[in-house]
Write a protein that holds these residues in place. Structure first.
Motif: not given
Length: 211
Positions: A15-18, A41-43, A47-56, A157-159
């Protein structure tokens, strides 16, 4: 398949790479739905604990800055012929009218066109290559590019992340309210039925006694 549904089927690293790749290619000058991918991806991260919004947000910002810088280098080397070639390849996005509009924005706002262009789909595609074609000093471009990329990608991403969290929390509360309402309606219905049944029995007893 919907973008968010597709992203939900791949690992977090993918997800990060895409996100970084799509935003980078869009910033380079290739018309891709970078904003849609980022928002999805931000949304999903809310809802997905495995995706870190900071890294995203960091990956999205990096893709935006690097893509714009490559676009600047290509535009500086290719010049006007590059815009003419892009117009033939992507007439919907690089028509003479679109190029003229973007060019007027650059002439009027200078480096601010690069910064605010991040928030406008058309200028987001044009910003890097056109800044290079117009020979904007690289240090001005770099400052506007880095600030614009971080504010747009990180801010979006934050919003969207916090909107997703609040919405999910609200929906959970709504579901509890719905359950409570359903229980209250059920209890009220039962009491009304029992009351009517009791009244019917009371009315039937005198009639039976009279017989």
């Amino acid at each position: 398949m919907h973008v968010q549904e597709w992203l939900d089927t791949v690992p977090a690293a993918a997800v990060y790479a895409v996100v970084a790749l799509v935003i980078g290619l869009e910033s380079l000058g290739i018309p891709l739905p970078g904003e849609i991918v980022l928002v999805s991806a931000a949304l999903l991260s809310s809802q997905h604990g495995g995706i870190d919004p900071l890294v995203l947000g960091a990956c999205a910002s990096a893709g935006a800055v690097v893509g714009d810088s490559i676009g600047y280098a290509i535009g500086r080397k290719g010049g006007r012929p590059l815009l003419a070639w892009l117009g033939r390849k992507f007439p919907k996005h690089f028509s003479e009218g679109h190029v003229a509009t973007a060019e007027r924005s650059f002439q009027k706002w200078g480096m601010w066109a690069v910064f605010f262009g991040r928030f406008v789909a058309l200028l987001r595609i044009f910003a890097g290559p056109l800044a290079g074609v117009l020979r904007m000093p690289y240090w001005k471009f770099l400052i506007a590019n880095v600030l614009g990329g971080i504010v747009w990608a990180g801010g979006t991403t934050a919003v969207i992340y916090y909107v997703g969290v609040v919405a999910e929390d609200w929906l959970k509360r709504f579901s509890w309210l719905g359950l409570v309402a359903a229980v209250l309606i059920g209890v009220a219905s039962m009491l009304i039925v029992r009351r009517k049944a009791s009244r019917a029995r009371s009315e039937a007893q005198p009639a039976t006694a009279g017989e």
